[in-house]
Design an enzyme around this catalytic site. Sequence first.
Site, mmCIF file in Angstrom:
data_model
loop_
_atom_site.group_PDB
_atom_site.id
_atom_site.type_symbol
_atom_site.label_atom_id
_atom_site.label_comp_id
_atom_site.label_asym_id
_atom_site.label_seq_id
_atom_site.Cartn_x
_atom_site.Cartn_y
_atom_site.Cartn_z
ATOM 1 N N LYS A 38 -13.271 -3.239 3.829
ATOM 2 C CA LYS A 38 -12.581 -4.221 2.938
ATOM 3 C C LYS A 38 -11.391 -4.713 4.045
ATOM 4 O O LYS A 38 -10.628 -5.419 3.261
ATOM 5 C CB LYS A 38 -11.698 -3.075 2.137
ATOM 6 C CG LYS A 38 -10.784 -2.343 2.492
ATOM 7 C CD LYS A 38 -10.370 -0.878 1.830
ATOM 8 C CE LYS A 38 -8.657 -0.909 2.163
ATOM 9 N NZ LYS A 38 -7.806 -0.416 0.374
ATOM 10 N N ASP A 39 -10.970 -4.741 4.984
ATOM 11 C CA ASP A 39 -10.451 -5.001 5.706
ATOM 12 C C ASP A 39 -10.760 -7.022 6.173
ATOM 13 O O ASP A 39 -10.339 -7.727 6.859
ATOM 14 C CB ASP A 39 -9.354 -4.683 7.405
ATOM 15 C CG ASP A 39 -8.729 -3.224 7.030
ATOM 16 O OD1 ASP A 39 -8.474 -3.419 5.596
ATOM 17 O OD2 ASP A 39 -7.830 -2.535 7.508
ATOM 18 N N ARG A 62 -4.332 -5.193 -6.616
ATOM 19 C CA ARG A 62 -5.227 -4.482 -7.989
ATOM 20 C C ARG A 62 -5.268 -3.078 -8.382
ATOM 21 O O ARG A 62 -5.514 -2.800 -9.135
ATOM 22 C CB ARG A 62 -6.767 -4.473 -6.437
ATOM 23 C CG ARG A 62 -7.827 -4.019 -7.068
ATOM 24 C CD ARG A 62 -9.232 -3.090 -6.381
ATOM 25 N NE ARG A 62 -8.993 -2.010 -5.245
ATOM 26 C CZ ARG A 62 -8.599 -0.863 -5.463
ATOM 27 N NH1 ARG A 62 -8.706 -0.574 -6.543
ATOM 28 N NH2 ARG A 62 -8.409 -0.293 -4.021
ATOM 29 N N ARG A 63 -4.597 -2.608 -7.200
ATOM 30 C CA ARG A 63 -4.025 -0.741 -7.803
ATOM 31 C C ARG A 63 -3.495 -1.236 -8.644
ATOM 32 O O ARG A 63 -3.188 -0.801 -10.350
ATOM 33 C CB ARG A 63 -3.527 0.656 -7.252
ATOM 34 C CG ARG A 63 -5.326 0.750 -6.186
ATOM 35 C CD ARG A 63 -4.502 1.555 -5.036
ATOM 36 N NE ARG A 63 -5.492 2.237 -3.853
ATOM 37 C CZ ARG A 63 -5.351 2.035 -3.084
ATOM 38 N NH1 ARG A 63 -4.384 1.534 -2.101
ATOM 39 N NH2 ARG A 63 -6.654 1.889 -2.004
ATOM 40 N N ARG A 67 4.102 -0.324 1.522
ATOM 41 C CA ARG A 67 3.929 -0.271 2.665
ATOM 42 C C ARG A 67 4.272 0.820 3.396
ATOM 43 O O ARG A 67 4.571 1.867 3.609
ATOM 44 C CB ARG A 67 4.047 -1.400 3.785
ATOM 45 C CG ARG A 67 3.155 -3.043 3.123
ATOM 46 C CD ARG A 67 3.161 -3.460 4.336
ATOM 47 N NE ARG A 67 2.289 -2.609 5.574
ATOM 48 C CZ ARG A 67 1.470 -3.757 6.841
ATOM 49 N NH1 ARG A 67 2.734 -4.665 7.115
ATOM 50 N NH2 ARG A 67 1.330 -3.554 7.480
ATOM 51 N N ARG A 69 3.477 6.706 3.164
ATOM 52 C CA ARG A 69 3.658 6.846 1.662
ATOM 53 C C ARG A 69 3.571 7.815 1.559
ATOM 54 O O ARG A 69 3.836 8.376 -0.063
ATOM 55 C CB ARG A 69 1.903 6.270 1.820
ATOM 56 C CG ARG A 69 1.568 4.718 2.443
ATOM 57 C CD ARG A 69 0.850 4.039 2.211
ATOM 58 N NE ARG A 69 0.898 3.243 2.632
ATOM 59 C CZ ARG A 69 -0.645 1.370 1.961
ATOM 60 N NH1 ARG A 69 -0.338 1.588 0.672
ATOM 61 N NH2 ARG A 69 -0.039 0.501 3.125
ATOM 62 N N CYS A 118 -5.879 -12.937 -0.426
ATOM 63 C CA CYS A 118 -5.384 -11.428 -0.146
ATOM 64 C C CYS A 118 -4.155 -11.094 -1.133
ATOM 65 O O CYS A 118 -4.249 -10.215 -1.431
ATOM 66 C CB CYS A 118 -4.828 -11.775 0.782
ATOM 67 S SG CYS A 118 -3.668 -12.434 1.508
#
Length: 322
Positions: free
Chosen positions: A79-80, A127-128, A145, A151, A240
């Site tokens: 996905k990157d 997106r989340r 981040r 996290r 992005c």
Amino acid sequence: MTAPLRLGTRGSVLALAQSGHVAEALTAATGRPVELVEVVTAGDRSTAPVQRLGVGVFVSALRDALNAGEIDFAVHSYKDLPTAAASGLHIPAVPPRQDPRDALVATGGRTLAELPPGARIGTGALRRIAQLNALGMQFEVSPIRGNIDTRLGRVLGPDADLDAVVLARAGLTRIGRADVITETLDPMLMLPAPAQGALAVECRADDHDLVELLARLDHAPSRAAVTAERALLATLEAGCSAPVAAYGELAEGETGEEIYLRGAVISPDGSRDLRLSRTGTPADAAEIGKALAAELLELGADSILGPEGHAGPGTQQLGSTE
């Protein structure tokens, strides 16, 4: 003795785990030894939000090392990768995909439904954020981040300042931290990022022997699903910072195997939420994604993405799995 193949990888815990898994699988399948070579990327050196850093921030240094002959192949979180193919490079293998769903890690072992209005939830993906806002549960959602451990520390550490974080389940599983997950989020609530949970094994296109060797790791169903998802993304030409989601699943249909592809474009505040689905054969994976994107555009996805959500064909980069 045959010289070890040099596998380029980022130095994060997750990247090393992913690359180590591919190295072991390649050695098991072919007998060729593999050594890991750490490559520092611009994304690793910066604390700025991924959206500000730009396209391919976790990818370009690895590709530069490939083109320079400093490494033989690289492993990326698929996905990157920007949707445009890189000149002179090739992806001969998409190994079996891990669970692409998102996961909640919350204090007190709570699920999303058990979190009260005003609960503080952190995540690195717009997106989340958009999909959490679309639930209408009045959460306080914050962009964060850092690597997985950083996290998780925002929820589980001694200086925790959040009620929950949302991460990719695949990343937590790959580093052996699936035990902290308090809920795996149903795609009906939280549709994953295109290619989430999948890896891309990349090498130089003219290294024909290595292309053939690496192809031993390719998993056709995973490649077909990811191809459909990324074709949707490329057709939307999303930048992005765009909250675009897609999830392709392979299942047995009436006339053979089919791909069931779901796609979504959601405004950051959650007020607009376009979701559609489409089916087709694995052989038509790319066309399924393109057609679903066209339907989303017909319904106004362009107006949700806006000028800042478009970065031109093939330039999407949604950020690190972590």
